[in-house]
Design a protein around this motif. Structure first.
Motif, PDB file in Angstrom:
ATOM      1  N   LEU A  56      20.523  10.084  37.115  1.00 21.79           N
ATOM      2  CA  LEU A  56      19.917  11.407  37.226  1.00 21.79           C
ATOM      3  C   LEU A  56      18.568  11.473  36.514  1.00 21.79           C
ATOM      4  CD1 LEU A  56      23.160  13.502  36.725  1.00 21.79           C
ATOM      5  CD2 LEU A  56      21.887  13.199  38.858  1.00 21.79           C
ATOM      6  N   GLN A  57      18.388  10.656  35.486  1.00 29.80           N
ATOM      7  CA  GLN A  57      17.114  10.647  34.765  1.00 29.80           C
ATOM      8  C   GLN A  57      15.983  10.033  35.585  1.00 29.80           C
ATOM      9  OE1 GLN A  57      18.145   8.701  31.074  1.00 29.80           O
ATOM     10  NE2 GLN A  57      18.901  10.588  30.137  1.00 29.80           N
ATOM     11  N   THR A  58      16.311   9.363  36.694  1.00 24.36           N
ATOM     12  CA  THR A  58      15.271   8.798  37.563  1.00 24.36           C
ATOM     13  C   THR A  58      14.688   9.832  38.522  1.00 24.36           C
ATOM     14  OG1 THR A  58      16.779   8.104  39.348  1.00 24.36           O
ATOM     15  CG2 THR A  58      16.460   6.562  37.501  1.00 24.36           C
ATOM     16  N   LEU A  59      15.317  11.006  38.597  1.00 20.20           N
ATOM     17  CA  LEU A  59      14.836  12.037  39.526  1.00 20.20           C
ATOM     18  C   LEU A  59      13.543  12.659  39.019  1.00 20.20           C
ATOM     19  CD1 LEU A  59      18.165  13.931  40.326  1.00 20.20           C
ATOM     20  CD2 LEU A  59      16.925  12.363  41.841  1.00 20.20           C
ATOM     21  N   PRO A  60      12.611  12.945  39.922  1.00 28.54           N
ATOM     22  CA  PRO A  60      11.423  13.697  39.504  1.00 28.54           C
ATOM     23  C   PRO A  60      11.806  15.102  39.055  1.00 28.54           C
ATOM     24  CG  PRO A  60      11.435  13.365  41.894  1.00 28.54           C
ATOM     25  CD  PRO A  60      12.604  12.618  41.346  1.00 28.54           C
ATOM     26  N   ARG A  61      10.964  15.697  38.244  1.00 28.06           N
ATOM     27  CA  ARG A  61      11.276  16.997  37.646  1.00 28.06           C
ATOM     28  C   ARG A  61      11.624  18.047  38.694  1.00 28.06           C
ATOM     29  NH1 ARG A  61       7.359  19.600  33.282  1.00 28.06           N
ATOM     30  NH2 ARG A  61       8.486  18.121  31.988  1.00 28.06           N
ATOM     31  N   SER A  62      10.889  18.083  39.800  1.00 26.75           N
ATOM     32  CA  SER A  62      11.133  19.115  40.817  1.00 26.75           C
ATOM     33  C   SER A  62      12.560  19.040  41.363  1.00 26.75           C
ATOM     34  CB  SER A  62      10.132  18.984  41.965  1.00 26.75           C
ATOM     35  OG  SER A  62      10.265  17.716  42.584  1.00 26.75           O
ATOM     36  N   GLN A  63      13.111  17.834  41.461  1.00 24.79           N
ATOM     37  CA  GLN A  63      14.488  17.681  41.938  1.00 24.79           C
ATOM     38  C   GLN A  63      15.498  17.880  40.815  1.00 24.79           C
ATOM     39  OE1 GLN A  63      14.300  13.793  43.730  1.00 24.79           O
ATOM     40  NE2 GLN A  63      13.579  14.600  45.682  1.00 24.79           N
ATOM     41  N   ALA A  64      15.162  17.397  39.636  1.00 23.58           N
ATOM     42  CA  ALA A  64      16.074  17.522  38.491  1.00 23.58           C
ATOM     43  C   ALA A  64      16.259  18.971  38.075  1.00 23.58           C
ATOM     44  CB  ALA A  64      15.559  16.697  37.323  1.00 23.58           C
ATOM     45  N   GLU A  65      15.310  19.836  38.418  1.00 26.43           N
ATOM     46  CA  GLU A  65      15.397  21.235  38.012  1.00 26.43           C
ATOM     47  C   GLU A  65      16.255  22.084  38.949  1.00 26.43           C
ATOM     48  OE1 GLU A  65      11.322  22.425  37.551  1.00 26.43           O
ATOM     49  OE2 GLU A  65      11.231  21.677  35.491  1.00 26.43           O
TER      50      GLU A  65
ATOM     51  N   PRO B 219      19.339  23.925  40.134  1.00 27.92           N
ATOM     52  CA  PRO B 219      20.435  24.385  39.270  1.00 27.92           C
ATOM     53  C   PRO B 219      21.668  23.486  39.285  1.00 27.92           C
ATOM     54  CG  PRO B 219      19.425  26.255  40.347  1.00 27.92           C
ATOM     55  CD  PRO B 219      18.782  25.029  40.945  1.00 27.92           C
ATOM     56  N   TYR B 220      22.070  23.000  40.450  1.00 27.81           N
ATOM     57  CA  TYR B 220      23.290  22.187  40.469  1.00 27.81           C
ATOM     58  C   TYR B 220      23.069  20.801  39.883  1.00 27.81           C
ATOM     59  CZ  TYR B 220      21.931  20.063  45.048  1.00 27.81           C
ATOM     60  OH  TYR B 220      21.310  19.414  46.077  1.00 27.81           O
ATOM     61  N   VAL B 221      21.831  20.307  39.922  1.00 30.83           N
ATOM     62  CA  VAL B 221      21.541  19.024  39.267  1.00 30.83           C
ATOM     63  C   VAL B 221      21.572  19.220  37.755  1.00 30.83           C
ATOM     64  CG1 VAL B 221      19.866  17.158  38.994  1.00 30.83           C
ATOM     65  CG2 VAL B 221      20.211  18.208  41.249  1.00 30.83           C
ATOM     66  N   GLN B 222      21.025  20.336  37.285  1.00 27.79           N
ATOM     67  CA  GLN B 222      21.092  20.645  35.855  1.00 27.79           C
ATOM     68  C   GLN B 222      22.542  20.755  35.388  1.00 27.79           C
ATOM     69  OE1 GLN B 222      18.595  21.114  33.323  1.00 27.79           O
ATOM     70  NE2 GLN B 222      17.593  19.868  34.884  1.00 27.79           N
ATOM     71  N   GLN B 223      23.395  21.358  36.216  1.00 28.71           N
ATOM     72  CA  GLN B 223      24.812  21.460  35.868  1.00 28.71           C
ATOM     73  C   GLN B 223      25.460  20.080  35.796  1.00 28.71           C
ATOM     74  OE1 GLN B 223      26.541  24.205  38.707  1.00 28.71           O
ATOM     75  NE2 GLN B 223      25.084  25.813  38.174  1.00 28.71           N
ATOM     76  N   LEU B 224      25.063  19.182  36.701  1.00 30.61           N
ATOM     77  CA  LEU B 224      25.612  17.830  36.699  1.00 30.61           C
ATOM     78  C   LEU B 224      25.130  17.049  35.475  1.00 30.61           C
ATOM     79  CD1 LEU B 224      27.356  15.801  38.212  1.00 30.61           C
ATOM     80  CD2 LEU B 224      25.336  15.161  39.548  1.00 30.61           C
ATOM     81  N   ILE B 225      23.858  17.215  35.129  1.00 29.77           N
ATOM     82  CA  ILE B 225      23.318  16.572  33.924  1.00 29.77           C
ATOM     83  C   ILE B 225      24.070  17.054  32.689  1.00 29.77           C
ATOM     84  CG2 ILE B 225      21.278  16.442  32.416  1.00 29.77           C
ATOM     85  CD1 ILE B 225      19.577  16.459  35.035  1.00 29.77           C
ATOM     86  N   SER B 226      24.335  18.350  32.631  1.00 28.53           N
ATOM     87  CA  SER B 226      25.083  18.916  31.512  1.00 28.53           C
ATOM     88  C   SER B 226      26.498  18.359  31.445  1.00 28.53           C
ATOM     89  CB  SER B 226      25.111  20.443  31.642  1.00 28.53           C
ATOM     90  OG  SER B 226      25.867  21.014  30.611  1.00 28.53           O
ATOM     91  N   THR B 227      27.139  18.205  32.594  1.00 30.35           N
ATOM     92  CA  THR B 227      28.479  17.619  32.644  1.00 30.35           C
ATOM     93  C   THR B 227      28.465  16.196  32.117  1.00 30.35           C
ATOM     94  OG1 THR B 227      29.133  18.985  34.521  1.00 30.35           O
ATOM     95  CG2 THR B 227      30.369  16.945  34.199  1.00 30.35           C
ATOM     96  N   CYS B 228      27.465  15.411  32.525  1.00 27.83           N
ATOM     97  CA  CYS B 228      27.343  14.028  32.031  1.00 27.83           C
ATOM     98  C   CYS B 228      27.173  14.003  30.529  1.00 27.83           C
ATOM     99  CB  CYS B 228      26.155  13.328  32.706  1.00 27.83           C
ATOM    100  SG  CYS B 228      26.386  13.007  34.457  1.00 27.83           S
ATOM    101  N   SER B 229      26.348  14.903  29.999  1.00 22.05           N
ATOM    102  CA  SER B 229      26.122  14.958  28.558  1.00 22.05           C
ATOM    103  C   SER B 229      27.394  15.334  27.814  1.00 22.05           C
ATOM    104  CB  SER B 229      25.029  15.975  28.226  1.00 22.05           C
ATOM    105  OG  SER B 229      23.801  15.575  28.775  1.00 22.05           O
ATOM    106  N   ASP B 230      28.163  16.269  28.367  1.00 20.21           N
ATOM    107  CA  ASP B 230      29.415  16.673  27.729  1.00 20.21           C
ATOM    108  C   ASP B 230      30.420  15.525  27.701  1.00 20.21           C
ATOM    109  OD1 ASP B 230      28.335  19.181  27.406  1.00 20.21           O
ATOM    110  OD2 ASP B 230      29.449  20.087  29.064  1.00 20.21           O
ATOM    111  N   LEU B 231      30.437  14.696  28.779  1.00 21.13           N
ATOM    112  CA  LEU B 231      31.372  13.586  28.852  1.00 21.13           C
ATOM    113  C   LEU B 231      30.934  12.387  28.010  1.00 21.13           C
ATOM    114  CD1 LEU B 231      32.179  13.710  32.669  1.00 21.13           C
ATOM    115  CD2 LEU B 231      33.688  14.360  30.803  1.00 21.13           C
ATOM    116  N   ASP B 232      29.610  12.310  27.770  1.00 23.14           N
ATOM    117  CA  ASP B 232      29.071  11.172  27.028  1.00 23.14           C
ATOM    118  C   ASP B 232      28.077  11.692  25.981  1.00 23.14           C
ATOM    119  OD1 ASP B 232      28.425   8.636  26.195  1.00 23.14           O
ATOM    120  OD2 ASP B 232      27.193   8.149  27.939  1.00 23.14           O
ATOM    121  N   PRO B 233      28.574  12.367  24.933  1.00 25.20           N
ATOM    122  CA  PRO B 233      27.680  13.025  23.971  1.00 25.20           C
ATOM    123  C   PRO B 233      26.780  12.050  23.209  1.00 25.20           C
ATOM    124  CG  PRO B 233      29.954  13.111  23.211  1.00 25.20           C
ATOM    125  CD  PRO B 233      29.976  12.558  24.592  1.00 25.20           C
TER     126      PRO B 233
END
Length: 197
Positions: free
Chosen positions: A169-178, A180-194
């Motif tokens: 997900l960190q390879t995505l350009p900002r316009s795609q990473a922003e 809402p559902y990608v942000q939610q997925l990034i947050s889920t990854c962070s919660d699973l791998d703090p």
């Protein structure tokens, strides 16, 4: 508006007809909005679509003064919930897993990404929902890459590899990473791998 396929006459590929109709409507509305913008008009339509596949009750319904040929049932309710959920996820065409599965081999003709396992109002269990991004033929390189990265990230998460999903997900350009559902997925990854940065 409520549209449906397969009644009163049967249709060979109703799921494909549904997806094509949603994409055609979206594309035509985008073109119309662009035309109005060029003409200096301050109006635009940001229409979203919720699409599902399944069995419904169909026929003439309502009082005889206002009889309407329509459909009713849980599938209609799900399509309506999907339509509403577009706003929360930042999507335009949100589809149920049943619609994606009903496409069968035709699904390869489209760019479809998993959005979430969503808890929709009126449904006791989470529902897997997907965004129909575009037709694969003619899609931009950016959209093709986005689809590949997002689907790979979901595959990594299913395998319990949250740090791999986060790296993708960190390879995505900002316009795609922003989105809402990608942000939610990034947050889920962070919660699973703090421990991941």
């Amino acid at each position: 508006a409520l549209l449906f396929w397969g009644a009163p006459e049967s249709l060979d590929h109703p799921a494909r007809a549904c997806v094509e109709s949603a994409l055609n409507c979206r594309d035509r509305l985008d073109a119309l909005n662009l035309q109005w913008q060029r003409e200096g008009r301050e109006i635009s339509f940001q229409t979203v679509f919720g699409i599902d596949f399944g069995s419904v009750v169909v026929g003439n319904m309502g009082p005889k003064e206002r009889v309407n040929y329509t459909i009713v049932g849980d599938r209609v309710n799900l399509a309506q919930r999907l339509e509403y959920s577009n706003r929360a996820f930042g999507t335009r065409i949100l589809a149920s897993v049943d619609l994606v599965q009903a496409l069968g081999a035709d699904a390869a003709d489209y760019l479809i990404v998993k959005v979430a396992d969503a808890q929709l109002r009126g449904f006791s269990q989470p529902v897997a929902v997907f965004e129909v991004l575009d037709r694969r033929a003619g899609a931009s390189e950016d959209l093709l890459m986005f689809s590949d990265v997002l689907n790979a990230a979901h595959d990594a998460l299913r395998q319990g590899l949250s740090s791999d999903a986060q790296a993708l997900l960190q390879t995505l350009p900002r316009s795609q990473a922003e989105r809402p559902y990608v942000q939610q997925l990034i947050s889920t990854c962070s919660d699973l791998d703090p421990g991941a940065s």
